[in-house]
Design a protein around this motif. Sequence first.
Motif, PDB file in Angstrom:
ATOM      1  N   ASP A   3    -129.098  11.823  35.498  1.00 45.49           N
ATOM      2  CA  ASP A   3    -128.826  11.599  36.917  1.00 45.49           C
ATOM      3  C   ASP A   3    -128.376  10.166  37.138  1.00 45.49           C
ATOM      4  OD1 ASP A   3    -128.591  11.704  39.598  1.00 45.49           O
ATOM      5  OD2 ASP A   3    -130.743  11.834  40.032  1.00 45.49           O
ATOM      6  N   GLU A   4    -127.050  10.003  37.369  1.00 52.27           N
ATOM      7  CA  GLU A   4    -126.548   8.661  37.689  1.00 52.27           C
ATOM      8  C   GLU A   4    -125.989   8.678  39.098  1.00 52.27           C
ATOM      9  OE1 GLU A   4    -124.094   8.572  34.337  1.00 52.27           O
ATOM     10  OE2 GLU A   4    -125.574   7.598  33.057  1.00 52.27           O
ATOM     11  N   GLY A   5    -126.684   9.360  39.966  1.00 52.41           N
ATOM     12  CA  GLY A   5    -126.249   9.414  41.360  1.00 52.41           C
ATOM     13  C   GLY A   5    -125.627  10.755  41.728  1.00 52.41           C
ATOM     14  N   ALA A   6    -125.128  11.462  40.703  1.00 54.92           N
ATOM     15  CA  ALA A   6    -124.453  12.731  40.999  1.00 54.92           C
ATOM     16  C   ALA A   6    -125.188  13.909  40.377  1.00 54.92           C
ATOM     17  CB  ALA A   6    -123.010  12.673  40.508  1.00 54.92           C
ATOM     18  N   GLY A   7    -126.482  13.759  40.147  1.00 52.79           N
ATOM     19  CA  GLY A   7    -127.278  14.797  39.505  1.00 52.79           C
ATOM     20  C   GLY A   7    -127.255  16.099  40.277  1.00 52.79           C
ATOM     21  N   GLY A   8    -127.398  15.988  41.597  1.00 48.10           N
ATOM     22  CA  GLY A   8    -127.427  17.178  42.449  1.00 48.10           C
ATOM     23  C   GLY A   8    -126.157  17.996  42.311  1.00 48.10           C
ATOM     24  N   VAL A   9    -125.036  17.287  42.322  1.00 44.47           N
ATOM     25  CA  VAL A   9    -123.735  17.970  42.214  1.00 44.47           C
ATOM     26  C   VAL A   9    -123.630  18.666  40.867  1.00 44.47           C
ATOM     27  CG1 VAL A   9    -121.233  17.627  42.210  1.00 44.47           C
ATOM     28  CG2 VAL A   9    -122.692  16.256  43.749  1.00 44.47           C
ATOM     29  N   ALA A  10    -124.046  17.966  39.803  1.00 41.61           N
ATOM     30  CA  ALA A  10    -123.986  18.534  38.455  1.00 41.61           C
ATOM     31  C   ALA A  10    -124.802  19.807  38.367  1.00 41.61           C
ATOM     32  CB  ALA A  10    -124.479  17.512  37.425  1.00 41.61           C
ATOM     33  N   ILE A  11    -125.994  19.783  38.983  1.00 43.49           N
ATOM     34  CA  ILE A  11    -126.848  20.979  38.948  1.00 43.49           C
ATOM     35  C   ILE A  11    -126.184  22.117  39.720  1.00 43.49           C
ATOM     36  CG2 ILE A  11    -129.050  21.926  39.785  1.00 43.49           C
ATOM     37  CD1 ILE A  11    -130.326  19.229  39.053  1.00 43.49           C
ATOM     38  N   ALA A  12    -125.638  21.778  40.873  1.00 46.81           N
ATOM     39  CA  ALA A  12    -124.973  22.811  41.677  1.00 46.81           C
ATOM     40  C   ALA A  12    -123.803  23.422  40.901  1.00 46.81           C
ATOM     41  CB  ALA A  12    -124.493  22.202  42.993  1.00 46.81           C
ATOM     42  N   GLU A  13    -123.050  22.567  40.219  1.00 49.02           N
ATOM     43  CA  GLU A  13    -121.910  23.074  39.434  1.00 49.02           C
ATOM     44  C   GLU A  13    -122.376  23.984  38.306  1.00 49.02           C
ATOM     45  OE1 GLU A  13    -119.817  19.568  38.254  1.00 49.02           O
ATOM     46  OE2 GLU A  13    -118.755  19.408  40.188  1.00 49.02           O
ATOM     47  N   PHE A  14    -123.485  23.556  37.676  1.00 48.60           N
ATOM     48  CA  PHE A  14    -124.030  24.354  36.572  1.00 48.60           C
ATOM     49  C   PHE A  14    -124.458  25.737  37.078  1.00 48.60           C
ATOM     50  CE2 PHE A  14    -127.818  25.881  34.324  1.00 48.60           C
ATOM     51  CZ  PHE A  14    -127.311  26.014  33.042  1.00 48.60           C
ATOM     52  N   LEU A  15    -125.190  25.723  38.207  1.00 52.04           N
ATOM     53  CA  LEU A  15    -125.686  26.990  38.755  1.00 52.04           C
ATOM     54  C   LEU A  15    -124.502  27.868  39.183  1.00 52.04           C
ATOM     55  CD1 LEU A  15    -128.757  25.732  40.818  1.00 52.04           C
ATOM     56  CD2 LEU A  15    -128.785  26.959  38.642  1.00 52.04           C
ATOM     57  N   ASP A  16    -123.464  27.247  39.703  1.00 49.84           N
ATOM     58  CA  ASP A  16    -122.286  27.985  40.125  1.00 49.84           C
ATOM     59  C   ASP A  16    -121.616  28.639  38.908  1.00 49.84           C
ATOM     60  OD1 ASP A  16    -120.395  28.840  42.062  1.00 49.84           O
ATOM     61  OD2 ASP A  16    -118.980  27.364  41.225  1.00 49.84           O
ATOM     62  N   ALA A  17    -121.526  27.834  37.808  1.00 50.91           N
ATOM     63  CA  ALA A  17    -120.900  28.357  36.591  1.00 50.91           C
ATOM     64  C   ALA A  17    -121.689  29.549  36.038  1.00 50.91           C
ATOM     65  CB  ALA A  17    -120.812  27.252  35.533  1.00 50.91           C
ATOM     66  N   GLN A  18    -123.034  29.533  36.222  1.00 50.57           N
ATOM     67  CA  GLN A  18    -123.874  30.653  35.770  1.00 50.57           C
ATOM     68  C   GLN A  18    -123.856  31.815  36.769  1.00 50.57           C
ATOM     69  OE1 GLN A  18    -125.695  30.513  32.745  1.00 50.57           O
ATOM     70  NE2 GLN A  18    -124.440  28.687  32.457  1.00 50.57           N
ATOM     71  N   LYS A  19    -123.100  31.650  37.813  1.00 50.17           N
ATOM     72  CA  LYS A  19    -122.998  32.628  38.899  1.00 50.17           C
ATOM     73  C   LYS A  19    -124.346  32.898  39.577  1.00 50.17           C
ATOM     74  CE  LYS A  19    -118.746  34.750  37.294  1.00 50.17           C
ATOM     75  NZ  LYS A  19    -118.095  33.431  37.318  1.00 50.17           N
ATOM     76  N   VAL A  20    -125.165  31.836  39.630  1.00 49.46           N
ATOM     77  CA  VAL A  20    -126.452  31.983  40.318  1.00 49.46           C
ATOM     78  C   VAL A  20    -126.260  31.709  41.795  1.00 49.46           C
ATOM     79  CG1 VAL A  20    -128.821  31.152  40.458  1.00 49.46           C
ATOM     80  CG2 VAL A  20    -127.678  31.288  38.244  1.00 49.46           C
TER      81      VAL A  20
END
Lengths: 714, 260
Positions: free
Chosen positions: B242-259
């Motif tokens: 997490d370098e300030g954009a952790g939330g976005v990274a998690i959201a992108e990951f979850l989106d990629a998993q189609k969650v």
Amino acid sequence: MDVLVMIVAAIVTVIAVGLFVRTVVGFVRQFRVGKSINRTDKPAVRTLTLLKEVFLATRLKQKPVGPIVAASHLIVLIAFGVLFFTLVTAYGQLVNPDFALPLIGHWPPFSYLIEILSWLMVLAILILIGVRVTRRPNPQEPRKSRFFGSTMWQAYYVEITILAIGIFVIALRAAEYARGSVQGEEFINSNFPLTGWIGQNWTGLSLEALATLIMLLAFGKILVSMAWFVTVAMTPTMGVAWHRFLAFFNVWFQRNANGKPALGQLEPIRYDGVALDFEKLDDFPDDIALGVTAMTDFSWKALLDFSTCTECGRCQSQCPAWNTEKPLSPKLFTIAMRNHAHAISPWMTATEEERANLDPALIELAEKPLVGDDGVIADDILWSCTTCGACVNQCPVDIAHIDHIVDIRRSQVLVQSEFPTELNGLFKNVENKGNPWGMNASGRNDWISEVDFDVKVFGMNGEDTIPEDIDYLFWVGCAGAYEDRAKRTTKNVAELMNIAGVSFMVLGEGETCTGDPARRAGNEFLFQMQAAQNIEVLNEIKATKIVVTCPHCLNALKREYPQLGGNYEVVHHTELLNDLVKAGRLTPVNKIDQTVTYHDPCYLGRHNQVYNPPRELIGATADSFVEMDRNRDKSFCCGAGGARMWMEEKLGTRINQTRGDEAIATGAKRIAVGCPFCSVMLNDAVNTRQQEEGRAVGVEVVDVSTLLLNAAKS
Amino acid sequence: MKIAVCVKQVPDSWAEKKLRDGDSLLDRDSVEAVLNELDEYAIEEALQITEAQGGGEVVIVTMGPERAGEAVRKALSMGADSGIHLVDAGLAGSDAAATSYALAKLLEGRGFDLIMFGSESTDARMSVVPSMVAERLGLPQLTFANKVEVSGGTVTIDRVGDNGIETISAATPAVLGMIERSNEPRYPSFKGIMAAKKKPVETVSAADAGIDMSAVGSAGSWSQVNSFAARPPKAAGVVVQDEGAGGVAIAEFLDAQKVL
């Protein structure tokens, strides 16, 4: 009148001596009922130990009671023996007022001895009475007194008898001086250094009056002495009096001929005096009695222990259970056993046929269980013991409390299945999973993946014995493998050995619980199964030198396994690390600038006499070190020994909190320990205090190895 | 009251277990065998029932190879009176249905008032054998039992289910499955262990029990293992610094998993 006095004295003496002999015979008969145990090895060493313990008061002068009481006791002990001569003289004086012992009666050295001892005895017994009166239980905090539960009248009676005897001896000698003086005897000038000055006041009396005075004083002295003999003969439970005779035997027959306290290894479980090997289970008789179910199952030495208890309460003052308001006091336990033994002594000493014809009330009493709500002691008394050894270490007459408590636990677990339910889990986990926590064997090596150097695991390279170039087998222990704080110690020690170039190997999944908690909980069967398994492995791989981080593993491997054929050189990590620092193989570069205190684990300290290495290590790694009041062999248990680690502490206050508070009170910021259980217990105590505002701020409980690693690395 | 407690010797519940390549059966030789933990609750409950009634008989029943006799001894050391051990090479590989058939044949006609089980074995974890045995014997089944009360000819239990606790009762004879909350199984005393060595254990073959061999064993089982594979090792996870954009990274990951 002379004749009447003589007749009365003779009758009283015959009765007193008769009763006394009868009671002595009763003692011997009772002790002979006890199971056999060999306590006659190295008789010369035993005799030397006895002389040391008696005349140097090696046990008695220990703190906290200290040397003044010990010195006073020694004086009374010697004087009460030597002044027996004055009792003999007194009988002579009933017949002839000028009677003196042949040869020595008017021999100045003897007279000096008698006079000095008489005065010293009076002074010493006054000190001892003073101690007893000032230390007696007070109504506000009765349990704080070591005399709580002691039969006070008996002690006062014994002390007043001694005081009276002393005064009689002095008065008699003064009267002898006066009569000698009136008769113009030569011997008075050199025989009455400390009583002549009193006698000078009586030289105005007639010879006849002085003869009567001597006779009456002698008669009084005889009556006081004989009253004492009658009283103690009628009261075999009067430990404070009987220890005068029994203590010599109890000290001579103690477990270790060299006088080392009965700590470290437990006595093995015996059947008919022979240590049992559970591997030969099939040869056991069906109705085999294991441990102590009834008074008659104790060894003769245990029965002698009980009768010898002087009720001085030194054990009680040290006991962690008693000091945290639990029902166990080693003294009260011993008294309860002694009183019951004497109450049922006629039953104990009777044959099977004779027993049937005894008084039904006596039979009922004899059938009273030792433990339970309607037993001699309550369950909570039995199970409160942490086996810390403070009592055994203190006892001036070498009573082995722990052996007796564990022997009763053995029966409760193996025969009667009556034990705290929490132990169910402990036993099952050790039996099925090989560790008290019920973790998987496969997790034993988890710590290895958390260090960044190679750790050799036995068998990984196909070795079937420990290779020559391995210095130590590192016995990690269950706590060291599974418990987070202890795992840190394991990693520290491994890293420090790695830095110092000590080659070591671990057993990994080949390790299993040493059985210590099972043994202390009374499950000798499970202990032996664990021990047999470990010894088989260790002997097969030819293990010789072993290093451990857990004092309980240390005690089992070093002191208990030899009983079952496992002999190894075992060291605690603080010993090894201290040697490495001394040898310059580990160099603390940065001393920590905080004050450190050290808690002696019972099984490292009292049970194994390792006191200095951890202190030297702390000295090498920290700027300042402070001792708690109770340290070294007077250390106060953390509360986890004796399998108490796996039992709930429902009674009284918490032992670990008491000790934790003591450590916090030193002002030290680091509380160093050398045992995984102490670490858990004291850490809990510190955490509890840290919940409160401003308390124990910045205080940390750490293993000694953590201090060293920090100092060696930074 | 005569109570049968059916027990199973299982490989140590927590040890790593493997299936054998040849016959797809559990490799029992490589791990330590123990008495199925859940069965201990059934044994304890049976002992408590007979103790409360001041008499009765607790019989330990097992089906398994020679070595399963150890589990019977262990149960006897807790205080049960006798054992029945069904041993037959032809039984190896029986699935739940086949096992229930064999057990039913073994138990029938022996006059048990209660037949108790642990609610499942820790190796197969099917949880159906108690019900199947009850069905085959035509007896009422009271499974997932917590509290048990026996009075007269009636047995009443608290049945612990996902949605609550039902109190149900049945006339004896009946089949019970005990859960692990029901009691605290006793630790065998040494005396118990010694006594267990002398207690009778009847060894019964499949033929003795009148079992039709075509309905048991691997071949006679209703279910067959066609193939198996080791669970693939867990793939390494994705670590997001997490370098300030952790939330976005998690959201992108979850989106990629189609969650999302």
